[in-house]
Design an enzyme around this catalytic site. Structure first.
Site, PDB file in Angstrom:
ATOM      1  N   THR A  45      52.674  72.152  17.649  1.00  0.00           N
ATOM      2  CA  THR A  45      53.141  73.277  18.449  1.00  0.00           C
ATOM      3  C   THR A  45      54.424  73.839  17.856  1.00  0.00           C
ATOM      4  O   THR A  45      55.129  73.161  17.107  1.00  0.00           O
ATOM      5  CB  THR A  45      53.424  72.844  19.896  1.00  0.00           C
ATOM      6  OG1 THR A  45      54.491  71.881  19.885  1.00  0.00           O
ATOM      7  CG2 THR A  45      52.194  72.223  20.531  1.00  0.00           C
ATOM      8  N   GLU A  64      47.280  74.217  21.969  1.00  0.00           N
ATOM      9  CA  GLU A  64      46.577  73.157  22.680  1.00  0.00           C
ATOM     10  C   GLU A  64      45.149  73.541  23.091  1.00  0.00           C
ATOM     11  O   GLU A  64      44.407  72.691  23.593  1.00  0.00           O
ATOM     12  CB  GLU A  64      47.362  72.778  23.946  1.00  0.00           C
ATOM     13  CG  GLU A  64      48.704  72.111  23.681  1.00  0.00           C
ATOM     14  CD  GLU A  64      49.855  73.097  23.536  1.00  0.00           C
ATOM     15  OE1 GLU A  64      51.011  72.682  23.706  1.00  0.00           O
ATOM     16  OE2 GLU A  64      49.600  74.294  23.235  1.00  0.00           O
ATOM     17  N   LYS A 119      64.424  84.878  38.544  1.00  0.00           N
ATOM     18  CA  LYS A 119      64.485  84.847  40.002  1.00  0.00           C
ATOM     19  C   LYS A 119      65.825  85.431  40.433  1.00  0.00           C
ATOM     20  O   LYS A 119      66.885  84.833  40.221  1.00  0.00           O
ATOM     21  CB  LYS A 119      64.314  83.428  40.543  1.00  0.00           C
ATOM     22  CG  LYS A 119      64.009  83.400  42.041  1.00  0.00           C
ATOM     23  CD  LYS A 119      63.583  82.015  42.489  1.00  0.00           C
ATOM     24  CE  LYS A 119      63.108  82.051  43.948  1.00  0.00           C
ATOM     25  NZ  LYS A 119      62.656  80.705  44.399  1.00  0.00           N
ATOM     26  N   TRP A 144      61.078  87.299  42.505  1.00  0.00           N
ATOM     27  CA  TRP A 144      60.665  87.108  41.124  1.00  0.00           C
ATOM     28  C   TRP A 144      60.622  88.439  40.377  1.00  0.00           C
ATOM     29  O   TRP A 144      60.153  89.442  40.903  1.00  0.00           O
ATOM     30  CB  TRP A 144      59.288  86.449  41.050  1.00  0.00           C
ATOM     31  CG  TRP A 144      59.232  85.055  41.607  1.00  0.00           C
ATOM     32  CD1 TRP A 144      58.630  84.666  42.759  1.00  0.00           C
ATOM     33  CD2 TRP A 144      59.798  83.880  41.038  1.00  0.00           C
ATOM     34  NE1 TRP A 144      58.787  83.320  42.957  1.00  0.00           N
ATOM     35  CE2 TRP A 144      59.510  82.801  41.905  1.00  0.00           C
ATOM     36  CE3 TRP A 144      60.540  83.621  39.888  1.00  0.00           C
ATOM     37  CZ2 TRP A 144      59.906  81.502  41.654  1.00  0.00           C
ATOM     38  CZ3 TRP A 144      60.941  82.315  39.634  1.00  0.00           C
ATOM     39  CH2 TRP A 144      60.631  81.273  40.509  1.00  0.00           C
TER      40      TRP A 144
END
Length: 549
Positions: free
Chosen positions: A185, A330, A436, A441
Site C-alpha cells: 500500500t 487491497e 466536522k 460534516w
C-alpha cells in the site's frame, strides 16, 4: 451432493498459455527514446519461459520472491508472466517511494532477485545498502560499469541472461490460493503494508473486468496501460489484455501527455486508463491543439482519485467516454465501475457516471456506522464507512499488520460514502479527511469537485484546519491556471449557491503545485503538516456572503 464439474485450479499459467497459443500474433508495443519496439505475444511468452529458466538457475525454485524495479515495458510484462507461472512470487517495488520505504518493502517481501530497468539503476543504488535478502540484480538495458562498482552483489544483464536460457518450460499449476504477486500500500501513515494477491484473485479480477457491464476488455481492443505496473498489478490490465487478446501498448519511462496522444493516434488505441491528473493534462493539450484525432478511443477508465464533472464534459466534447472506477490496493483493485443503467433519464445517467460506480458482481459491499459498526441502509442517503469482502478482496496484510483495517470478516476501506438501492457508490470523503465543523460534516471531495470547475483553477484540494469557534473549518489550497489569479473574495462569492453556505471556506492558500503520493493522489497528510508548521501564507476572509440569486 457434489457437482460433476472438473476442479482445475485458476492460475497465471492459464493466462500465459492461453495468450501464447490463441493470441500469438497480438502485440506488445513499448515506447523507446527514438520510436517504438514491437513483440508478439508468442515472443513475449517465449521470453517468459527463458526468464523463468534463468531465474531457476539463480536459485529461484519454489515460492521465493522476485522483485521488479521497472517502468511499464515488455520486460516487465515478461516478469509478470514468468515469475507467478513458475511458482514463485512477484513483488513489484514502487520506485516513487523513498529509498528507505523501497528497502522496507523489499526486505519485508524477502526478495531474492531484483530486476531493475537501466534508467532506474542509479536510483536503485541508493536502496542497495539497506537490503537484507537480495543476492542478485538483473539489469534491463545498458548501464555504466561504475554504477554498481561498489555493490557487493551479483549483477547480470537481462537480455544476455534470457537469450542464453532455454525457451522450453513446463509451467507450474499449484494451489490457486497460493500467492502470485505482492504489492504494498502507499498510505501516508506508517510503513507500507503488503498485500499478497493469489492466482485465484487475479484470474477472477481479470474475468470481472472483461464483462460488458464493467470494462468490456477483449480481443478487439488495443489498450494503453498507463497505470504503473508497480501498483496493484496495474489494475490487472496486463493480465486481462494478454488473456483476452487485446494488444498492449506501454510507454516505459516516456509517460507524458504528448506521448499518450501520440500512442492513441499511432496505434488506434481503443481503451486507456489512469489517474485524473494525467487525463486533465491530456485535455489541456487537446484544447490548445484541436487538430489531434482521438476517434479510435472508446473509453478511458479513471481511478485513484475522483474525476470531476469538468473532466467528463471535456472529453465528451472530443467524443471520448470517461468511465470512473473505484478500488484500492487491497481489492485487486477494481470493485465498482461507473456505467449508467439501462432505461434511466439523462439526469440519472449523468449522476451514475459521476458516481464511483456500481458494485461488480462477485463483490459484497456494505456501508456501516463509523462509530457502532452497524450496517446502514442502501438508500443513497445514509453516510458511513464502506466495507468490502469477496474473492479478490484482501483478508489481511503480510505479517498480520493492520488488523484494525478488518472488521467482522470485512475490509474497512477508510472511504466514507453512500450506496443506493441499485448498488451505485458515491464517496463523500476519506474517513481521515472528512471535516466536522460545528457538529456538521463537510465533504472535502464534494467541495473540491465544485471548486475545480472554476475556469481559473487548475488544481485544488481542501483540508480541515483548527478553528476556535467551530472546532474545524475547510481550507482550500488552490493552483491557478497560468496567467490567472483570482481574488479570494471572488471565489467565495462564486461558491454561493453551488455549495451549502457553511461549506464556503474562510481560509485559502495559493500554491504552484500540490504534493502527490507515489500513485498520483494528493498528499493531504503532507499539506496538513506543512500548514501546522506555518509553511503556508494563508488568506483569511470572513466577510459577509451575498444572498443566493
Amino acid at each position: 451432493m457434489r457437482s460433476t464439474m472438473m476442479n482445475d485450479q485458476l492460475s497465471i499459467t492459464d493466462v500465459l498459455e492461453h495468450g501464447q497459443r490463441w493470441n500469438a500474433q497480438r502485440e506488445v508495443i513499448t515506447k523507446t527514446a527514438d520510436g517504438w519496439r514491437t513483440a508478439s505475444f508468442a515472443a513475449v511468452a517465449e521470453n517468459a519461459a527463458r526468464l523463468a529458466n534463468a531465474l531457476q538457475s539463480l536459485g529461484i525454485d519454489g515460492d521465493q520472491r522476485v522483485g521488479t524495479f521497472m517502468w511499464n515495458n515488455q520486460e516487465h510484462l515478461e516478469a509478470y508472466l514468468a515469475v507467478p507461472a513458475m511458482g514463485a512470487v512477484l513483488h513489484t517495488a514502487n520506485m516513487r517511494l523513498t529509498p528507505e520505504q523501497v528497502a522496507y518493502t523489499i526486505n519485508a517481501a524477502d526478495d531474492r532477485v531484483m530486476i531493475v530497468d537501466a534508467s532506474l539503476a542509479e536510483l536503485f543504488v541508493k536502496v542497495l545498502p539497506l537490503l537484507t535478502s537480495v543476492h542478485t540484480i538483473i539489469v534491463n538495458g545498458s548501464v555504466e560499469a561504475t554504477v554498481f562498482a561498489d555493490a557487493d552483489i551479483t549483477v547480470l544483464d537481462y537480455h544476455t541472461l534470457v537469450d542464453a536460457a532455454s525457451p522450453q518450460r513446463v509451467w507450474t499449476i499449484g494451489d490457486e490460493r497460493n500467492a502470485a504477486s505482492i504489492c504494498f500500500t502507499t498510505g501516508t501513515t506508517g510503513n507500507p503494508k503488503g498485500v499478497a494477491y493469489s492466482h485465484r484473485s487475479i484470474v477472477l479480477q481479470c474475468l470481472g473486468t472483461s464483462t460488458i457491464d464493467t470494462l468490456g476488455i477483449g480481443n478487439r481492443d488495443r489498450m494503453l496501460v498507463l497505470v504503473p505496473m508497480f501498483h496493484a498489478t496495474a489494475w490487472c490490465y496486463p493480465y486481462t489484455g494478454f488473456w483476452s487478446g487485446a494488444d498492449i501498448v506501454l510507454l516505459d519511462e516516456f509517460l507524458s501527455p504528448a506521448a499518450i496522444i501520440d500512442a492513441i493516434q499511432t496505434f488506434g488505441i481503443t481503451f486507456a486508463n489512469g489517474v485524473p491528473t494525467v487525463w486533465n493534462d491530456v485535455l489541456r493539450i487537446l484544447r490548445a491543439e484541436p487538430h489531434h484525432n482521438l476517434s479510435s478511443l472508446q473509453r478511458v477508465v479513471i481511478g485513484g482519485a475522483a474525476a470531476t464533472t469538468a473532466l467528463f464534459d471535456g472529453f465528451d466534447e472530443v467524443g471520448v467516454r470517461i468511465v470512473q472506477g473505484w478500488g484500492m490496493t487491497e481489492t485487486s483493485p477494481l470493485v465498482t465501475v461507473g456505467r449508467d443503467s439501462r432505461g434511466v433519464d439523462a439526469t440519472t445517467a449523468a449522476s451514475q457516471r459521476l458516481s464511483q460506480g456500481r458494485v461488480l458482481a462477485g463483490v459484497r459491499i456494505r456501508v456501516v456506522d463509523p462509530d457502532s459498526g452497524d450496517p446502514l441502509p442502501d438508500d443513497g442517503r445514509s453516510v458511513g464507512e464502506l466495507e468490502l469482502r469477496g474473492p479478490w478482496i484482501a483478508g489481511g496484510y503480510l505479517g498480520d499488520e493492520g488488523s484494525d483495517k478488518f472488521h467482522d470478516g470485512w475490509l474497512r476501506t477508510g472511504d466514507v460514502g453512500t450506496i443506493d438501492d441499485q448498488g451505485f457508490v458515491r464517496l463523500t470523503d476519506r474517513a481521515k479527511d472528512i471535516i466536522k465543523s460545528g457538529g456538521e460534516w463537510i465533504s472535502s471531495v464534494d467541495l473540491e469537485n465544485v471548486l475545480v470547475a472554476h475556469p481559473s483553477i487548475r488544481d485544488v484540494t481542501v483540508i480541515g484546519v483548527p478553528d476556535a469557534r467551530w472546532d474545524e473549518r475547510p481550507c482550500a489550497i488552490v493552483v491557478f491556471e497560468d496567467g490567472r489569479d483570482v481574488d479570494v473574495e471572488e471565489l467565495r462569492v462564486w461558491l454561493v449557491g453551488r455549495v451549502a453556505r457553511f461549506w464556503v471556506p474562510e481560509n485559502w492558500i495559493t500554491t504552484t503545485a500540490l504534493p502527490r503520493t507515489s500513485v498520483g493522489k494528493i498528499d493531504k497528510k503532507d499539506l496538513r503538516s506543512r500548514h501546522a508548521a506555518g509553511e503556508f501564507e494563508m488568506h483569511r476572509s470572513t466577510s459577509k456572503l451575498p444572498s443566493e440569486a
